[in-house]
Write a protein that holds these residues in place. Structure first.
Motif, mmCIF file in Angstrom:
data_model
loop_
_atom_site.group_PDB
_atom_site.id
_atom_site.type_symbol
_atom_site.label_atom_id
_atom_site.label_comp_id
_atom_site.label_asym_id
_atom_site.label_seq_id
_atom_site.Cartn_x
_atom_site.Cartn_y
_atom_site.Cartn_z
ATOM 1 N N VAL A 58 0.926 -1.286 0.109
ATOM 2 C CA VAL A 58 -0.089 0.053 -0.162
ATOM 3 C C VAL A 58 0.934 1.341 0.108
ATOM 4 C CG1 VAL A 58 -1.917 1.175 1.195
ATOM 5 C CG2 VAL A 58 -1.756 -1.333 1.146
ATOM 6 N N GLN A 59 1.071 2.144 -1.291
ATOM 7 C CA GLN A 59 1.661 3.244 -1.184
ATOM 8 C C GLN A 59 1.003 4.179 -1.271
ATOM 9 O OE1 GLN A 59 4.706 2.561 -4.538
ATOM 10 N NE2 GLN A 59 4.700 0.386 -4.151
ATOM 11 N N LEU A 60 0.993 5.263 -0.037
ATOM 12 C CA LEU A 60 0.090 6.363 -0.084
ATOM 13 C C LEU A 60 1.205 7.411 0.441
ATOM 14 C CD1 LEU A 60 -2.659 4.666 2.024
ATOM 15 C CD2 LEU A 60 -2.807 5.251 -0.335
ATOM 16 N N ASN A 61 2.126 7.674 -0.457
ATOM 17 C CA ASN A 61 3.127 8.703 0.134
ATOM 18 C C ASN A 61 3.498 9.865 -0.595
ATOM 19 O OD1 ASN A 61 4.566 6.987 -1.712
ATOM 20 N ND2 ASN A 61 6.399 7.671 -0.589
ATOM 21 N N VAL A 62 2.853 9.593 -2.003
ATOM 22 C CA VAL A 62 3.262 10.802 -2.827
ATOM 23 C C VAL A 62 2.058 11.481 -3.447
ATOM 24 C CG1 VAL A 62 5.692 10.309 -3.377
ATOM 25 C CG2 VAL A 62 4.092 8.937 -4.514
ATOM 26 N N ASN A 63 1.087 11.522 -2.930
ATOM 27 C CA ASN A 63 -0.272 11.923 -3.338
ATOM 28 C C ASN A 63 -0.833 11.619 -4.888
ATOM 29 O OD1 ASN A 63 -0.122 13.287 -0.881
ATOM 30 N ND2 ASN A 63 0.941 14.983 -1.857
ATOM 31 N N GLU A 64 -0.485 10.339 -5.532
ATOM 32 C CA GLU A 64 -0.722 9.899 -6.692
ATOM 33 C C GLU A 64 -2.210 9.718 -6.825
ATOM 34 O OE1 GLU A 64 3.255 7.548 -7.988
ATOM 35 O OE2 GLU A 64 1.771 6.671 -6.386
ATOM 36 N N ASN A 65 -2.999 9.702 -7.883
ATOM 37 C CA ASN A 65 -4.380 9.099 -8.072
ATOM 38 C C ASN A 65 -4.218 7.590 -8.146
ATOM 39 O OD1 ASN A 65 -6.797 8.372 -9.304
ATOM 40 N ND2 ASN A 65 -7.035 10.385 -10.057
ATOM 41 N N PRO A 66 -4.985 6.969 -7.245
ATOM 42 C CA PRO A 66 -4.829 5.361 -7.226
ATOM 43 C C PRO A 66 -5.415 4.536 -8.316
ATOM 44 C CG PRO A 66 -6.549 6.103 -5.650
ATOM 45 C CD PRO A 66 -5.783 7.261 -6.229
ATOM 46 N N TYR A 67 -6.118 5.444 -9.131
ATOM 47 C CA TYR A 67 -6.906 4.737 -10.103
ATOM 48 C C TYR A 67 -6.163 4.653 -11.595
ATOM 49 C CZ TYR A 67 -10.446 4.746 -6.570
ATOM 50 O OH TYR A 67 -11.057 4.303 -5.446
ATOM 51 N N ARG A 82 4.027 -2.826 8.518
ATOM 52 C CA ARG A 82 2.710 -3.463 8.341
ATOM 53 C C ARG A 82 2.110 -3.179 6.894
ATOM 54 N NH1 ARG A 82 3.067 -1.880 13.437
ATOM 55 N NH2 ARG A 82 2.000 -3.119 15.089
ATOM 56 N N GLY A 83 3.243 -2.980 6.109
ATOM 57 C CA GLY A 83 2.937 -2.831 4.515
ATOM 58 C C GLY A 83 2.269 -1.635 4.058
ATOM 59 N N VAL A 84 2.203 -0.160 4.797
ATOM 60 C CA VAL A 84 1.834 0.661 4.327
ATOM 61 C C VAL A 84 2.757 1.851 4.429
ATOM 62 C CG1 VAL A 84 -0.086 2.283 4.841
ATOM 63 C CG2 VAL A 84 -0.663 0.041 5.345
ATOM 64 N N LEU A 85 2.880 2.607 3.272
ATOM 65 C CA LEU A 85 3.958 3.517 3.203
ATOM 66 C C LEU A 85 3.304 4.735 3.167
ATOM 67 C CD1 LEU A 85 7.016 4.661 2.693
ATOM 68 C CD2 LEU A 85 6.526 4.076 0.421
ATOM 69 N N ILE A 86 3.378 5.879 3.966
ATOM 70 C CA ILE A 86 2.802 7.320 4.081
ATOM 71 C C ILE A 86 4.113 8.223 4.156
ATOM 72 C CG2 ILE A 86 0.736 6.522 5.111
ATOM 73 C CD1 ILE A 86 1.863 7.919 7.720
ATOM 74 N N ARG A 87 3.919 9.260 4.223
ATOM 75 C CA ARG A 87 4.986 10.420 4.219
ATOM 76 C C ARG A 87 5.391 11.090 5.406
ATOM 77 N NH1 ARG A 87 6.928 13.761 -0.296
ATOM 78 N NH2 ARG A 87 9.003 14.153 0.631
ATOM 79 N N GLY A 129 -6.102 6.778 -1.050
ATOM 80 C CA GLY A 129 -6.194 5.816 -2.123
ATOM 81 C C GLY A 129 -7.365 5.174 -2.102
ATOM 82 N N THR A 130 -7.395 4.088 -2.669
ATOM 83 C CA THR A 130 -8.753 3.292 -3.056
ATOM 84 C C THR A 130 -9.395 2.961 -1.571
ATOM 85 O OG1 THR A 130 -7.727 0.985 -2.774
ATOM 86 C CG2 THR A 130 -8.055 2.210 -5.016
ATOM 87 N N ALA A 131 -10.574 2.610 -1.584
ATOM 88 C CA ALA A 131 -11.304 2.189 -0.207
ATOM 89 C C ALA A 131 -10.416 0.914 0.556
ATOM 90 C CB ALA A 131 -12.682 1.811 -0.337
#
Length: 372
Positions: free
Chosen positions: A25-34, A322-327, A340-342
């Motif tokens: 789960v990559q949630l660190n660079v404000n990308e659109n996940p879709y 735990r497999g989640v990358l934030i900033r 990200g996605t739900a």
């Protein structure tokens, strides 16, 4: 002399960049996940194939077709002569600093703000001046105006929504600072996350007819889910666009980049179709974080800033384990999570809850050990 003969002020500096780690789960660079749909992929592939037939020739230096399409997308009476584009909003900003900054001039923003701004100033030999935001990350307009009048910057950089806080500026803030700067400089409202604004939050595009020193920048990296294409753009007075031409590199936008961007604009309604969904997920995330007893900045972007933690790096590390990358960015104690996605946000919430529980348990254990 130490080799290589680097500029002295650059010695020892690390290049900008968020961690690029292979995690679920990559949630660190404000990308659109879709990702783009099959229809968009097919249209882009066809457009690139056609552009490939002409790669023996230089591309349209003025990218007239693309500027026309971007003007049509922006609306608000913007004309192609008011549009400029480059390889990502980063290059747009650097070109603005090259044209309007430089030795003997300064650029100003209000912290906390986008961490690349001082690097644009550094790279263009422009002095960097930093004001401060309020505790809620908004601007006190009287104080902001006073800083501008005192410092007389050539460039004022105002991200709205702000990165990393997500804070949007009211129109009066733009007007106050444009009037304070006057003809001595320009005010750049960076709307990289503009499409994610909450309902009722206006765009600075509405103010372009009133302020000839106003620049509004956008990107196709976020809402358009086109981060890999690298296309940023701005709307401004035609005289500002003409000035940027002086510093741009020859043929800076490749034929392939122009073709991809044009194809994406043809599919704008579809590509932007997930924006409402991401807004809803953002608002749910903000509410959930507050329910956990955390502070969360009001966000008009596709991310939110939350905290505060005595040791934010430990929390960041716990999420990563735990497999989640934030900033790990922003003021001390705060962290930023992209929306990200739900399922991705569910994974983030579970990982954060587990990390916070583990941190509390460690704190309690340490306290008990310290008791007589």
């Amino acid at each position: 002399m130490t080799f290589p003969p680097l500029r002295e002020e650059l010695r020892g500096l690390e290049p900008y960049g968020a961690p690029q780690l292979d995690v679920p789960v990559q949630l660190n660079v404000n990308e659109n996940p879709y990702p783009p749909s099959d229809a968009v992929v097919a249209d882009v592939a066809t457009a690139v194939a056609e552009a490939t037939r002409t790669l023996n020739r230089y591309p349209d230096r003025e990218f007239v077709e693309l500027r026309t399409a971007l003007a049509g997308y922006l609306g608000h009476g913007v004309t192609p002569e008011q549009v400029w584009a480059a390889n990502g909003s980063n290059e747009v900003m650097l070109q603005l600093l090259q044209a309007f900054g430089g030795p003997g001039r300064s650029a100003l923003s209000f912290a906390p703000t986008y961490s690349m701004y001082p690097e644009y100033a550094r790279d263009s030999n422009t002095a960097w001046v930093q004001g401060k935001r309020e505790d809620d990350f908004g601007l006190d307009l009287d104080r902001a105006r006073a800083v501008v009048l005192e410092q007389r910057p050539s460039v004022v950089l105002l991200p709205s929504p702000n990165n990393p806080t997500g804070t949007a500026l009211p129109p009066e803030a733009v007007t106050v600072l444009c009037e304070a700067v006057g003809d001595e400089g320009i005010v750049v409202v960076d709307e990289a996350y503009g499409e994610f604004r909450r309902e009722g939050t206006p765009s600075a595009l509405e103010l372009l007819p009133r302020h000839r020193n106003l620049v509004v920048s956008r990107t196709m990296s976020k809402a358009f889910a086109l981060a890999g294409a690298r296309l940023g753009y701005l709307a401004a007075d035609p005289a500002i666009c003409d000035a940027i031409r002086v510093v741009r590199l020859p043929y800076h936008l490749s034929a392939v980049t122009q073709a991809v961007a044009l194809a994406a604009l043809r599919h704008a309604p579809e590509l932007l179709g997930r924006v409402d969904q991401l807004r809803q997920e953002r608002d749910l995330t903000v509410s959930w974080l507050r329910e956990q007893g955390l502070q969360v900045a009001d966000s008009d972007a596709n991310f939110c800033l939350f905290g505060t933690y005595p040791d934010r790096h430990a929390v960041w590390r716990g999420l990563l384990d735990r497999g989640v990358l934030i900033r790990e960015v922003g003021p001390d104690g705060w962290l930023r999570v992209s929306i990200g996605t739900a399922p991705e946000m569910a994974a983030f919430k579970q990982a954060l809850a587990e990390t916070m529980a583990a941190t509390r348990a460690e704190t309690m254990a340490g306290t008990e050990e310290g008791q007589p």
